[in-house]
Enzyme design. Structure first.
Site: not given
Length: 481
Positions: A177-178, A239
């Site tokens: 999950d960036h 996110h």
């Protein structure tokens, strides 16, 4: 043998993510000395490229990062390409031969990272062949990096997990999950737990928490994907859930990745579900952008590969709560949307006012477009009057430091190399997030679009989102929808 001696094999090497994010990230790791000379990158995809053509592609991806030509040339010499059909078992034999050759050439010692940037339906196909065709080693580590989405609902996520864990155990799977690679989020645990805030981080002092993930862009060429995901599966399931978990998790009992991730699991698991359709309608807003004719911007239903009668949401806002004693009664106001009037990612922690006559203090954590933390407090206005105004105290990285801060994918790839699992999403985090999202879709199926609120492209969003905060006697602290 060191962890930073490795072969990284990228499935999806010709894709947009690789060009925009992954190759620059690997180059920055190389320049910083976080990858040794004992490494190789193998790019795989269906296209019939040569090593030289692949290196040219990588060069154009990193050219803005290059400071020394000879250093870039040396870096590019570590890149190799193998045309590959992920469904063809024979192709894995060719890949295995190349890996063995590179392992010997660079004295790597068996360390292998497999990065899959393809459709999730292909994840288990690839992992099955990696094991069955002998590409996993016994003398080094084997790690798997996978991109979102991890399934499309809880049922598909469970099936995917069952398939993947036939070939890799949970501690070998690094779900990206960036947002977890963003500097302020990565450092937020220290800010929250090692400062005065630790004494005030509960329902006794916090009135509400607001999280906004806003984008001014539309869906571009992602119509087919977006029709299946909407903003809820694209942004909220991953996110938003990670941000909530990082904001409210308890201090882990020990510094291990297992303890840290268990605290996040407990937070996501505690999300309260809506008990009735009326409660759901009162607390959840979904919207879809319509055309902005003055600026020649099409509505969502006019985008490529989108159903002209689509009910897919491009905006989501909700009032949610946690089923935990320390957060009882504290509303979390969350929202995310496409084609809003500006791009920003912010978190607001709104404290209870000292007195009804004074404005509440609040913390603003801004991830985008700037990286900064601001504490807003009451201060007397200058001069002879006795009034007060809200003023910010700001922490912001100096511009010279910002260039040295690791980018999100740089931090995450480095985290995988160094086996830092707390930078990645545990299976149970994903599972409980899907349970909450599936619960939302159960209600939307009943409503059949009657609740869909339209908003003009490049506007603040649907007015209905303002009612969520008004009902609590507050407002959105960024701007009104």
């Amino acid at each position: 043998m060191k962890d930073n001696q490795l072969i990284l094999t990228l499935f999806g090497a010709t894709g947009d993510l690789a060009a925009r994010k992954l190759y620059p990230a690997i180059y920055r790791l190389y320049k910083a000395g976080n990858i040794s000379d004992h490494f190789a990158v193998i790019g795989t995809a269906r296209r019939d490229w040569s090593h030289e053509y692949f290196r040219d592609v990588v060069y154009y991806s990193i050219k803005d990062e290059i400071t020394q030509a000879h250093e870039a040339d040396e870096f590019l010499s570590h890149f190799y390409y193998q045309a590959h059909d992920v469904n063809d078992a024979d192709h894995y034999q060719s890949l295995a031969t190349l890996m063995t050759h590179l392992d010997n050439q660079y004295q790597i010692g068996g360390n292998r990272i497999f990065y899959i940037s393809l459709n999730p339906v292909l994840f288990p196909v690839i992992t099955h062949n990696l094991r069955n065709q002998g590409l996993l080693t016994d003398n080094g580590y084997n790690r798997l990096i996978i991109e979102k989405p991890f399934g499309f609902d809880e049922a598909s996520a469970i099936e995917l997990q069952i398939q993947l864990t036939k070939d890799f155990n949970e501690n070998q799977i690094f779900r990206i999950d960036h947002y977890l690679g963003k500097e302020l989020l990565s450092s937020f645990r220290k800010f929250r737990c090692e400062n005065l805030w630790a004494h005030f981080w509960s329902k006794d002092y916090i009135d509400n928490i607001q999280i906004s993930l806003a984008e001014d862009l539309g869906i571009g060429q992602r119509g087919a994907y977006y029709e299946r995901s909407g903003v809820t599966k694209d942004m909220i399931q991953n996110h938003m859930m990670q941000i909530i978990a990082l904001l409210v998790m308890e201090q882990p009992c020990n510094p291990s990745a297992e303890a840290f991730r268990q605290e996040k699991i407990d937070m996501i698991k505690s999300l309260k579900k809506y008990q009735t359709l009326d409660e759901f309608k009162k607390h959840v807003v979904r919207g879809q952008y319509k055309a902005n004719r003055a600026k020649s911007i099409p509505g969502y239903r006019g985008e490529d590969a989108v159903d002209p009668e689509s009910l897919t949401e491009t905006f989501f806002a909700a009032h949610i709560e946690l089923d935990l004693p320390q957060w009882e009664g504290v509303p979390f106001f969350i929202r995310s949307g496409k084609r809003l009037e500006r791009k920003y990612t912010t978190i607001h922690i709104v404290f209870k006012a000292v007195d009804e006559h004074y404005a509440p203090n609040y913390l603003k954590i801004e991830l985008d477009p700037q990286m900064r933390i601001q504490y807003y407090f009451n201060q007397e206005k200058p001069g002879y009057n006795t009034g007060s105004k809200v003023v910010p105290m700001t922490f912001q990285y100096r511009s010279d430091l910002e260039t040295r801060i690791p980018h999100d994918y740089e931090r995450l790839i480095n985290g995988c190399i160094n086996n830092r699992l707390d930078d990645f999403v545990h299976w149970y985090e994903s599972k409980y997030a899907w349970q909450f999202i599936d619960h939302l879709y159960d209600y939307w199926d009943q409503l059949n679009g009657e609740d869909l609120a339209f908003y003009e492209a490049l506007s603040p969003g649907p007015e209905a989102a303002n009612e969520l905060t008004k009902a609590h006697g507050t407002r959105w602290y960024d701007y009104q929808c």
